[in-house]
Design a protein around this motif. Structure first.
Motif, short mmCIF file in Angstrom:
data_model
loop_
_atom_site.label_atom_id
_atom_site.label_comp_id
_atom_site.label_asym_id
_atom_site.label_seq_id
_atom_site.Cartn_x
_atom_site.Cartn_y
_atom_site.Cartn_z
N ASN A 28 -73.20 72.73 -12.16
CA ASN A 28 -73.26 72.17 -10.82
C ASN A 28 -74.70 72.23 -10.29
O ASN A 28 -75.38 73.22 -10.42
N ASP A 56 -75.55 72.04 -7.11
CA ASP A 56 -75.59 72.75 -5.84
C ASP A 56 -75.53 74.25 -6.11
O ASP A 56 -74.47 74.80 -6.37
N THR A 69 -75.60 76.66 -4.25
CA THR A 69 -74.84 77.46 -3.29
C THR A 69 -73.34 77.44 -3.55
O THR A 69 -72.60 78.18 -2.90
N SER A 70 -72.90 76.63 -4.47
CA SER A 70 -71.46 76.57 -4.74
C SER A 70 -71.09 77.22 -6.08
O SER A 70 -69.92 77.19 -6.47
N LEU A 71 -72.06 77.83 -6.74
CA LEU A 71 -71.79 78.49 -8.02
C LEU A 71 -71.14 79.85 -7.80
O LEU A 71 -71.40 80.52 -6.80
N THR A 72 -70.32 80.25 -8.75
CA THR A 72 -69.74 81.60 -8.72
C THR A 72 -70.79 82.60 -9.18
O THR A 72 -71.82 82.23 -9.76
N GLU A 125 -71.33 82.17 -12.84
CA GLU A 125 -72.15 80.99 -13.17
C GLU A 125 -73.62 81.25 -12.87
O GLU A 125 -74.50 80.81 -13.61
N HIS A 168 -79.67 79.16 -0.83
CA HIS A 168 -78.76 79.79 0.13
C HIS A 168 -79.41 79.91 1.51
O HIS A 168 -78.75 79.69 2.53
N LYS A 179 -79.23 76.57 3.17
CA LYS A 179 -77.85 76.28 3.59
C LYS A 179 -77.49 77.08 4.85
O LYS A 179 -76.87 76.55 5.78
N GLU A 189 -76.33 75.40 8.33
CA GLU A 189 -74.94 75.55 8.74
C GLU A 189 -74.68 76.64 9.78
O GLU A 189 -73.70 76.56 10.52
#
Length: 108
Positions: free
Chosen positions: A2, A4, A6-9, A12, A31, A34, A38
């Motif tokens: 991926n 992005d 910020t969306s990895l586990t 990962e 991060h 983001k 947000e």
């Protein structure tokens, strides 16, 4: 993988570090960006530590010099504001504790 960061586990992220696909600094900066975008809407973070990138550089150095570094080395975390981190403000979102600096690390 991926794109992005910020969306990895955590798994990962750790795998990506060891495969040299990205660095702890890259993940931390993603991060931080983001959070900056947000958090005004979410108000999820009361404080973002100003030494986050410095810690990421240190993690990158550890990973470069020690291939057997802990699996979570360099993986960013968020800590609830009622968990003490020595030298950091731990207000528990309370105005009464707004300037309380933790004198020690919590056992948690």
């Amino acid at each position: 993988m991926n794109n992005d960061l910020t969306s990895l586990t955590a798994k990962e992220i750790a795998k990506g570090y060891r495969a040299k696909e990205f660095s702890a600094v890259d993940v931390t900066q993603a991060h931080l960006k983001k959070i900056e975008e947000e958090n005004p809407k979410l108000n999820a973070y009361l404080e973002v530590f100003d030494d986050a990138e410095e810690s990421a550089r240190s993690a990158d150095a550890t990973l470069a010099s020690n291939p057997n570094a802990h699996a979570l080395t360099g993986v960013p975390i968020a800590v609830k504001d009622n968990i003490l981190i020595k030298g950091k403000i731990a207000s528990a979102a309370s105005k009464m504790l707004a300037n309380h600096v933790a004198p020690y690390d919590a056992t948690a």
